[in-house]
Design a protein around this motif. Sequence first.
Motif, PDB file in Angstrom:
ATOM      1  N   TYR A   2      79.665  48.780  30.264  1.00 32.87           N
ATOM      2  CA  TYR A   2      78.522  49.159  29.635  1.00 32.87           C
ATOM      3  C   TYR A   2      78.205  50.811  30.146  1.00 32.87           C
ATOM      4  CZ  TYR A   2      77.064  44.090  29.800  1.00 32.87           C
ATOM      5  OH  TYR A   2      76.961  43.261  29.354  1.00 32.87           O
ATOM      6  N   GLN A   6      73.236  52.488  26.838  1.00 36.82           N
ATOM      7  CA  GLN A   6      73.350  51.363  26.031  1.00 36.82           C
ATOM      8  C   GLN A   6      71.973  50.369  27.241  1.00 36.82           C
ATOM      9  OE1 GLN A   6      77.734  50.112  26.979  1.00 36.82           O
ATOM     10  NE2 GLN A   6      77.113  49.764  24.916  1.00 36.82           N
ATOM     11  N   ASN A  10      68.307  48.819  26.571  1.00 38.17           N
ATOM     12  CA  ASN A  10      68.489  47.446  26.384  1.00 38.17           C
ATOM     13  C   ASN A  10      67.258  46.742  27.320  1.00 38.17           C
ATOM     14  OD1 ASN A  10      69.787  44.490  25.965  1.00 38.17           O
ATOM     15  ND2 ASN A  10      69.469  44.332  27.848  1.00 38.17           N
ATOM     16  N   GLN A  72      70.527  40.543  27.709  1.00 37.11           N
ATOM     17  CA  GLN A  72      70.800  41.259  26.423  1.00 37.11           C
ATOM     18  C   GLN A  72      70.093  40.914  24.947  1.00 37.11           C
ATOM     19  OE1 GLN A  72      74.059  42.896  24.732  1.00 37.11           O
ATOM     20  NE2 GLN A  72      73.946  43.895  26.631  1.00 37.11           N
TER      21      GLN A  72
END
Length: 112
Positions: A2, A6, A10, A72
């Motif tokens: 990750y 990201q 998220n 996620q």
Amino acid sequence: MYTIEQVNKNIGKNVKLLRIAKELTQEQLAEAVGLERKSITAIETGRTFISCESLINFSNFFNVEPAFFFKQNFIEHTSKEMDLQKKITSMTAGRNEKELKKIYNILIASID
């Protein structure tokens, strides 16, 4: 693996998801958690990482565990879930905005 970007995006998506589910503006959310509206915008777009204090404030306000914000989006992962999304879209075709908001809120509540 990750990246910070990201994770930020998220978290931002999940904040926005909960805000919209509660039918709040960014201004209303900002006031509720002690931030400025521009901070909410930066968080929702993934341009900034939230502090631990803000994470706790969001968690308490939305009544979710802090870990929720790191999860996620469940619709992005599998083709089965994409099929489910298509089915939901076809089932809700022709509904007005008020009805769709009710359906959306029910789905969000059932996920928690």
